[in-house]
Design an enzyme around this catalytic site. Structure first.
Site, PDB file in Angstrom:
ATOM      1  CG  ASP A  34      10.651  22.686  49.138  1.00  0.00           C
ATOM      2  OD1 ASP A  34       9.841  22.742  48.209  1.00  0.00           O
ATOM      3  OD2 ASP A  34      11.751  22.081  49.059  1.00  0.00           O
ATOM      4  CG  MET A  36       6.602  22.085  53.352  1.00  0.00           C
ATOM      5  SD  MET A  36       7.203  20.419  53.653  1.00  0.00           S
ATOM      6  CE  MET A  36       8.349  20.211  52.277  1.00  0.00           C
ATOM      7  CG  MET A  67       4.343  22.086  49.024  1.00  0.00           C
ATOM      8  SD  MET A  67       5.791  21.073  49.330  1.00  0.00           S
ATOM      9  CE  MET A  67       7.041  22.348  49.449  1.00  0.00           C
ATOM     10  CG  ASP A 174      10.233  19.671  44.102  1.00  0.00           C
ATOM     11  OD1 ASP A 174      11.235  19.091  44.560  1.00  0.00           O
ATOM     12  OD2 ASP A 174       9.537  20.477  44.763  1.00  0.00           O
TER      13      ASP A 174
HETATM   14  C1  DX5 Z   1       9.221  17.963  48.713  1.00  0.00           C
HETATM   15  C2  DX5 Z   1       9.870  19.236  48.266  1.00  0.00           C
HETATM   16  C3  DX5 Z   1      11.100  19.073  47.476  1.00  0.00           C
HETATM   17  C4  DX5 Z   1      12.230  18.340  48.167  1.00  0.00           C
HETATM   18  C5  DX5 Z   1      12.982  17.570  47.118  1.00  0.00           C
HETATM   19  O1  DX5 Z   1       7.920  18.213  49.107  1.00  0.00           O
HETATM   20  O2  DX5 Z   1       8.973  20.012  47.486  1.00  0.00           O
HETATM   21  O3  DX5 Z   1      11.558  20.316  46.969  1.00  0.00           O
HETATM   22  O4  DX5 Z   1      13.101  19.176  48.840  1.00  0.00           O
HETATM   23  O5  DX5 Z   1      13.950  16.809  47.741  1.00  0.00           O
HETATM   24  P1  DX5 Z   1      14.736  15.642  47.004  1.00  0.00           P
HETATM   25  O6  DX5 Z   1      15.431  16.241  45.825  1.00  0.00           O
HETATM   26  O7  DX5 Z   1      15.651  15.137  48.058  1.00  0.00           O
HETATM   27  O8  DX5 Z   1      13.692  14.625  46.575  1.00  0.00           O
HETATM   28 ZN    ZN Z   2       9.706  21.764  46.387  1.00  0.00          ZN
END
Ligand code: DX5
Ligand code: ZN
Length: 215
Positions: A34, A36, A67, A174
């Protein structure tokens, strides 16, 4: 076949390499990374240099979830760092078609992600061009949130549209994926499950096996 992509967001970043290796040994099909930028979402995680380092530790498929506001600017860095799949958000500030082309021209698989508030139909014009659709089942930005059941109909609509067009597109989900929510998303048509907290909070192999068993 159901594929599992553990999200390293829930891992211990002080030993990211070891965490990746243990996901591989536990039977993960890919590794969800991920990215961000603190603008597209209210959180900052990691960038391409960390992916480059991580690439030396594992041969797992690197599933990069961008993201960020300006994906085109950073895609070349992630390609160079060893990305296998790059997914960006349709809501980001970009020309969607050109962004897909940029990813594919580098020989990398392309995915488009939809935030919970974005209708399924928004991705329809691009279905022929992409390898994966990522349906967010939480608001992007943080791990450990609760699964949004109202996204199931979106998964169904996208799977239906892909089937109508004869496309075998991967549909990834996700956010809030556990052994309880996995059967719901699989039934709706998802085949790639991202799981952060559920995989990293305990025994990785048991968690991954239990997700795959929901098939
Ligand atoms: C949130 C991320 C996810 C996150 C999911 O913005 O894109 O990939 O890590 O985490 P869990 O499985 O804990 O909801
Ligand atoms: Zn993600």
């Amino acid at each position: 076949m159901i594929k599992i992509s553990p999200s390293v967001l829930a891992s211990d970043f002080s030993k990211l390499g070891e965490e990746a290796v243990s996901c591989e040994k536990a039977g993960a099909d890919m590794l969800h990374i991920d990215v961000m930028d603190g603008h597209f979402v209210p959180n900052i995680t990691l960038g391409a240099p960390i992916v480059t380092s991580l690439r030396k530790c594992t041969s797992l498929v690197f599933d990069i979830h961008l993201m960020i506001c300006d994906p085109m600017k950073y895609i070349p860095d992630f390609v160079k760092a060893g990305a296998d799949i790059i997914t960006f958000h349709i809501e980001s500030d970009c020309d969607v078609k050109k962004t897909v082309e940029l990813i594919k021209s580098a020989g990398v698989k392309a995915g488009i992600s939809l935030k919970p508030g974005t209708p399924a139909e928004e991705v329809f014009p691009y279905l022929e061009d992409i390898d994966m659709v990522l349906v967010m089942t939480v608001e992007p930005g943080f791990g450990g949130q609760s699964f949004m059941e109202d996204q199931l109909s979106k998964i169904c609509l996208i799977r239906k549209e892909c089937s109508l067009r004869g496309l075998d597109t991967d549909i990834q989900v996700d956010g809030g994926i556990t052994d309880q929510t996995a059967p719901l998303v699989i039934k709706a048509g998802a085949n790639v499950l991202v799981a952060g907290s559920f995989v990293f909070k305990g025994n990785k192999k048991e968690a991954i096996d239990s997700l795959k068993k929901q098939n």
